[in-house]
Design a protein around this motif. Structure first.
Motif, PDB file in Angstrom:
ATOM      1  N   ASP A 622       0.873  -1.243  -0.052  1.00 39.19           N
ATOM      2  CA  ASP A 622      -0.069  -0.056   0.124  1.00 39.19           C
ATOM      3  C   ASP A 622       1.059   1.112  -0.081  1.00 39.19           C
ATOM      4  OD1 ASP A 622      -1.788   1.997   0.492  1.00 39.19           O
ATOM      5  OD2 ASP A 622      -2.981   0.752   1.791  1.00 39.19           O
ATOM      6  N   MET A 623       1.059   1.885  -1.347  1.00 43.80           N
ATOM      7  CA  MET A 623       2.084   2.781  -1.234  1.00 43.80           C
ATOM      8  C   MET A 623       1.685   4.227  -0.662  1.00 43.80           C
ATOM      9  SD  MET A 623       4.565   1.550  -2.982  1.00 43.80           S
ATOM     10  CE  MET A 623       5.482   2.930  -3.646  1.00 43.80           C
ATOM     11  N   SER A 624       0.321   4.314  -0.663  1.00 43.12           N
ATOM     12  CA  SER A 624      -0.197   5.704   0.030  1.00 43.12           C
ATOM     13  C   SER A 624      -0.163   5.528   1.467  1.00 43.12           C
ATOM     14  CB  SER A 624      -1.900   5.606  -0.395  1.00 43.12           C
ATOM     15  OG  SER A 624      -2.013   5.683  -1.707  1.00 43.12           O
ATOM     16  N   LEU A 651      -3.085   3.944  -4.000  1.00 41.15           N
ATOM     17  CA  LEU A 651      -1.890   3.777  -4.703  1.00 41.15           C
ATOM     18  C   LEU A 651      -1.252   2.309  -4.381  1.00 41.15           C
ATOM     19  CD1 LEU A 651      -0.272   7.349  -5.050  1.00 41.15           C
ATOM     20  CD2 LEU A 651      -1.827   6.072  -6.554  1.00 41.15           C
ATOM     21  N   THR A 652      -1.113   1.287  -5.127  1.00 38.15           N
ATOM     22  CA  THR A 652      -0.571   0.303  -4.659  1.00 38.15           C
ATOM     23  C   THR A 652       0.530  -0.313  -5.658  1.00 38.15           C
ATOM     24  OG1 THR A 652      -2.221  -1.064  -6.061  1.00 38.15           O
ATOM     25  CG2 THR A 652      -2.603  -0.546  -3.639  1.00 38.15           C
ATOM     26  N   GLY A 655       6.161  -5.211  -4.646  1.00 38.76           N
ATOM     27  CA  GLY A 655       7.761  -4.986  -4.757  1.00 38.76           C
ATOM     28  C   GLY A 655       8.210  -5.585  -3.203  1.00 38.76           C
ATOM     29  N   ASP A 656       9.496  -5.048  -2.928  1.00 34.47           N
ATOM     30  CA  ASP A 656       9.972  -5.298  -1.609  1.00 34.47           C
ATOM     31  C   ASP A 656       9.563  -4.161  -0.486  1.00 34.47           C
ATOM     32  OD1 ASP A 656      11.903  -5.501   0.599  1.00 34.47           O
ATOM     33  OD2 ASP A 656      12.911  -7.077  -0.656  1.00 34.47           O
ATOM     34  N   PRO A 657       8.874  -4.324   0.337  1.00 36.64           N
ATOM     35  CA  PRO A 657       8.184  -3.457   1.157  1.00 36.64           C
ATOM     36  C   PRO A 657       9.683  -2.508   1.918  1.00 36.64           C
ATOM     37  CG  PRO A 657       7.210  -5.329   1.541  1.00 36.64           C
ATOM     38  CD  PRO A 657       8.126  -5.597   0.759  1.00 36.64           C
ATOM     39  N   GLN A 658      10.448  -3.290   2.431  1.00 33.83           N
ATOM     40  CA  GLN A 658      11.618  -2.661   2.932  1.00 33.83           C
ATOM     41  C   GLN A 658      12.382  -1.595   2.009  1.00 33.83           C
ATOM     42  OE1 GLN A 658      14.433  -5.031   4.875  1.00 33.83           O
ATOM     43  NE2 GLN A 658      15.446  -3.670   5.835  1.00 33.83           N
ATOM     44  N   PHE A 685       2.389  13.322  -3.620  1.00 32.24           N
ATOM     45  CA  PHE A 685       2.912  11.903  -4.412  1.00 32.24           C
ATOM     46  C   PHE A 685       1.478  11.348  -5.153  1.00 32.24           C
ATOM     47  CE2 PHE A 685       2.432   7.318  -3.097  1.00 32.24           C
ATOM     48  CZ  PHE A 685       4.000   6.993  -3.953  1.00 32.24           C
ATOM     49  N   SER A 686       1.592  11.037  -6.284  1.00 30.90           N
ATOM     50  CA  SER A 686       0.572  10.655  -6.940  1.00 30.90           C
ATOM     51  C   SER A 686       0.917   9.737  -8.062  1.00 30.90           C
ATOM     52  CB  SER A 686      -0.140  11.947  -7.583  1.00 30.90           C
ATOM     53  OG  SER A 686       0.913  12.417  -8.404  1.00 30.90           O
ATOM     54  N   ALA A 687       0.075   9.166  -8.932  1.00 30.10           N
ATOM     55  CA  ALA A 687       0.545   8.192  -9.912  1.00 30.10           C
ATOM     56  C   ALA A 687       0.011   8.750 -11.582  1.00 30.10           C
ATOM     57  CB  ALA A 687      -0.146   6.979  -9.681  1.00 30.10           C
ATOM     58  N   LEU A 688       0.798   8.483 -12.310  1.00 28.46           N
ATOM     59  CA  LEU A 688       0.570   9.142 -13.805  1.00 28.46           C
ATOM     60  C   LEU A 688      -0.530   7.706 -14.088  1.00 28.46           C
ATOM     61  CD1 LEU A 688       4.022   9.831 -15.482  1.00 28.46           C
ATOM     62  CD2 LEU A 688       2.106  11.339 -14.462  1.00 28.46           C
TER      63      LEU A 688
END
Length: 762
Positions: A622-624, A651-652, A655-658, A685-688
């Motif tokens: 969960d990138m957000s 935003l998700t 990948g490697d969380p750390q 912080f957003s996404a294209l």
């Protein structure tokens, strides 16, 4: 079981055996490599912790030596003045818990820094080993465990530094005490965790624990297996062994001796936790093996079905052959040049031959029937009881009976009595094996008249050579015998053709098995290529381990001079701060700042080198939420800043969380830093959503000139001066390395004074 089923069963059995073998080999290889990886990681961790402990002891010893240099010349004659001097050493008091002592050269306790509750040091240290060794060797020392400096019931480690006077004579000893059962400068290492339940411990050369996560275990002896490991480590061993802790739990224990002291750092990782991924991998491998075998069997069945489809159609054609006539009896098969095409051609030729022979046989039977019915001689069939069962019209005409009248009569009924004995003799000869019997008999015609016939009799045998019925021919039966011989010859020819076609099918099967063997050899060659690939991987891992050892050695060698610079700088500021002018103090502060920056650069360099180690663990992120956690940390560090931060929801990534957290910490941290001079700072912080999918971090800070964008991601490359924005120049290089390990890309857009936008995709 037909040919297709046998072929499917045989090939599937071979594939099952091969798949099971490969699964067993793969699981064994995975277990071995996982154990090696865990041991390597644990060894790296222990090496790092040992370096940190050496670093901590070195800093404490360096400060102690620096302070011993500045002990006033007349302080040893004045306990109060000595006490004030000790209390002024704030850094040393913090490290040693306010337990500093000054001992004169004759062993007399001059003064302590503070009166600590429960502390009751002796007034004379003449007989204490650490005091005598310090005077004798004239160097700083770290003592073995002792009970003399706090109380007779307390165990501690004492660090000493000689105090030199005029003529380089030892005037006394400055000592710092580490209480082992209390919180001390080594206690933080006992709180570290390896995995979920693993832990660290530190033992002396005589196998006594001085650091352990459970305080009640401190000062206890290690177990037998740990004791052997400590003994070997003191002699130079550094590695991993299986042990058992004091609770009987099997462990993987990695040991390494410190550089400054014969103490051994041990990292204990529960064996159950280490082998958990292996057990899970066995289950997953079993499922995939079963699924793979099932898929191979289905694929094999479909492939054989495809290869034998013409043969199956050929078999069905043969089964319905009796219901077909003319050209429909031939199997329609294009001339593909393979074995089935050759077989169908031979079959069609055989059908043509059989049709011709059958037609000839039908004609022969028709001729026999015509001969039987229209023969100039009488012909009759007689059962074993002598009763007529069939006869021709000529036979009826000879005897004067109608055909239906003779049927049901016996040979004895039409034979004159005087010839009955002759008929019985002929019958007996036929039953005893004689093929035919010819005789002249006189029969009784209807109405009582007699008729002479030239009788030839034979017996017809069934398939088990038992008499079936007799054939009576009045006159000649040669045409009948000829027809029977022709039928036998045709039957023998048909059996020979069937045997030849069976041999051709066996030849086709042998060639198919040879092709299967060739494919198995190709699969074995693929296995050899995989083994070569794994050897190359092992060589690369060895190179990475050598690089890690080199980085550790370089950082350790660089840190030692830095510790001395920082120690002497701190001592200079504390002891002579009041005697120096502001410019000198500023020079000292710059010196200390440069040392700290050098320490940061070394740490950054190590962190950058470690990024290439280990595998990328991909999982949903969960990138957000992660971005909000990073921003919360930034606001907590600088609560007085007013920054408008916008984080898009939902935003998700995978990948490697750390590693991805390090990416966000660097990018959002840079945006926070470079908007520090903006009157209204904004960070997004957003996404294209258009074009290539990517995340972006946007700010309205200082920005940079795109002409220098090629230097942006290079290690130690900075586009701003340190007096404008502090930093090491490692952050964006670290980000780029992480993105590359995720097989993604990163780029930036900016202009001076217009902020910057960093895009990245994984």
């Amino acid at each position: 079981m037909n040919l297709k089923q046998r072929m499917t069963l045989a090939i599937s059995a071979l594939m099952v055996l091969f798949a099971v073998f490969m699964a067993v080999v793969a699981v064994g290889y995975f277990e071995r490599k996982l154990n090696e990886t865990i041991i390597d990681q644990q060894s790296s961790l222990v090496s790092y912790i040992a370096g940190e402990i050496d670093n901590t002891l070195g800093i404490a010893q360096g400060l102690l030596v620096a302070s011993a240099t500045f002990v006033p010349a007349d302080a040893l004659d004045s306990p109060e003045r000595t006490r004030r001097f000790l209390q002024s050493r704030t850094s040393l008091n913090k490290l040693f818990g306010n337990r500093l002592l000054v001992i004169s050269a004759d062993g007399r306790l001059v003064a302590t820094s503070h009166n600590v509750a429960g502390s009751n040091p002796p007034s004379n240290f003449t007989d204490t080993p650490f005091f005598r060794e310090t005077l004798r060797k004239r160097i700083p020392l770290i003592s073995e465990m002792t009970t003399c400096c706090i109380s007779p019931h307390s165990s501690e480690i004492v660090m000493t530094a000689p105090i030199f006077g005029p003529g380089n004579q030892v005037r006394g000893v400055l000592a710092g005490t580490i209480a082992l059962r209390e919180t001390n400068l080594l206690s933080r290492f006992g709180t570290l965790r390896i995995g979920k339940t693993g832990y660290l411990q530190l033992a002396t050369a005589n196998q006594t624990l001085i650091v352990h996560p459970e305080r009640e275990c401190i000062l206890h002896q290690v177990g037998p297996l740990h004791g052997n490991l400590v003994t070997d480590a003191v002699k130079g061993f550094s590695g991993t062994r299986r042990t058992v802790n004091n609770k009987g739990v099997p462990m993987f224990t990695t040991a390494r001796k410190l550089a400054l002291k014969d103490w051994v750092v041990m990292a204990n990782y529960p064996e159950k936790e280490v082998l958990a991924p292996i057990r899970a991998a066995r289950g997953v491998m079993g499922v995939f093996t079963v699924a793979g075998v099932g898929a191979l069997i289905i694929l094999t069945s479909l492939s054989i079905g495809y290869l034998t489809r013409q043969l199956t159609a050929f078999t069905e054609h043969i089964r319905g052959l009796s219901e077909k006539e003319g050209a429909d009896r031939r199997f329609p098969m294009p001339d593909t040049g393979d074995e089935i095409s050759a077989l169908s051609t031979a079959f069609n030729e055989m059908v043509t031959s059989l049709d011709q022979r059958t037609e000839s046989l039908c004609e022969s039977e028709e001729r026999f029937r015509s001969t039987f019915e229209q023969a100039a001689v009488g012909i009759a069939h007689v059962d074993m009881d002598g009763r007529f069962i069939r006869l021709n019209s000529r036979f009826s005409d000879i005897l004067g009976y109608a055909e239906h009248e003779l049927l049901g009569m016996t040979v004895a009924d039409i034979t004159c009595p005087e010839y009955l004995e002759s008929c019985q003799s002929c019958r007996q000869q036929l039953l005893e094996g004689k093929r035919s019997c010819a005789a002249e008999n006189r029969y009784l015609r209807k109405g009582g008249a007699h008729v002479w016939v030239n009788q030839t009799a034979s017996v017809l045998l069934d398939s088990s050579d038992k008499p079936k019925y007799f054939i009576m021919v009045i006159e000649d039966i040669s045409a009948r015998k000829g027809a029977e011989e022709e039928v036998r010859r045709l039957n023998a020819g048909l059996e020979q053709r069937v045997a030849e076609r069976t041999a051709e099918l066996e030849s086709v099967n042998i060639r198919l098995m040879a092709e299967i063997e060739q494919r198995a050899q190709a699969q074995e060659e693929i296995g050899w290529l995989n083994e070569d690939l794994m050897r190359q991987k092992a060589a690369l891992e060895a190179a990475n381990r050598e690089l890690e050892a080199f980085s550790y050695s370089v950082s350790h060698d660089l840190r030692a001079p830095l510790r001395h610079i920082a120690g002497y700088g701190l001592a200079l500021r504390e002891d002579y701060g009041g005697q120096l002018d502001p410019q000198a103090l500023e020079f000292i502060e710059r010196m200390n700042a440069a040392a700290r920056r050098m320490e940061q650069l070394i740490e950054a360099m190590l962190n950058l080198s470690r990024l290439g180690q280990g595998d990328v663990k991909r999982m949903p992120i969960d990138m957000s939420a992660m971005a909000r956690e990073v921003v919360a940390g930034l606001r907590e560090a600088e609560p007085n800043r007013n920054v408008v931060i916008t984080i898009a929801d939902g935003l998700t990534a995978t990948g490697d969380p750390q590693l991805m957290r390090i990416v966000l910490e660097n990018l959002l941290g840079n945006a926070w830093k470079y908007t520090g001079r903006s009157p209204l700072a904004e960070i997004e912080f957003s996404a294209l959503t258009d074009g290539q999918p990517a995340f972006c971090v946007r700010d309205n800070g200082a920005g940079f000139d795109m002409a220098f964008a090629d230097r942006l991601f290079g290690p130690f490359q900075r586009l701003h001066r340190d007096d404008e924005f502090a930093g090491t120049g490692i952050g964006l290089a670290t980000v780029q390395r992480i993105i590359n390990r995720h097989r993604g890309s990163i780029w930036a857009e900016s202009a001076p004074g217009a902020g910057a936008v960093f895009y990245f995709s994984i």
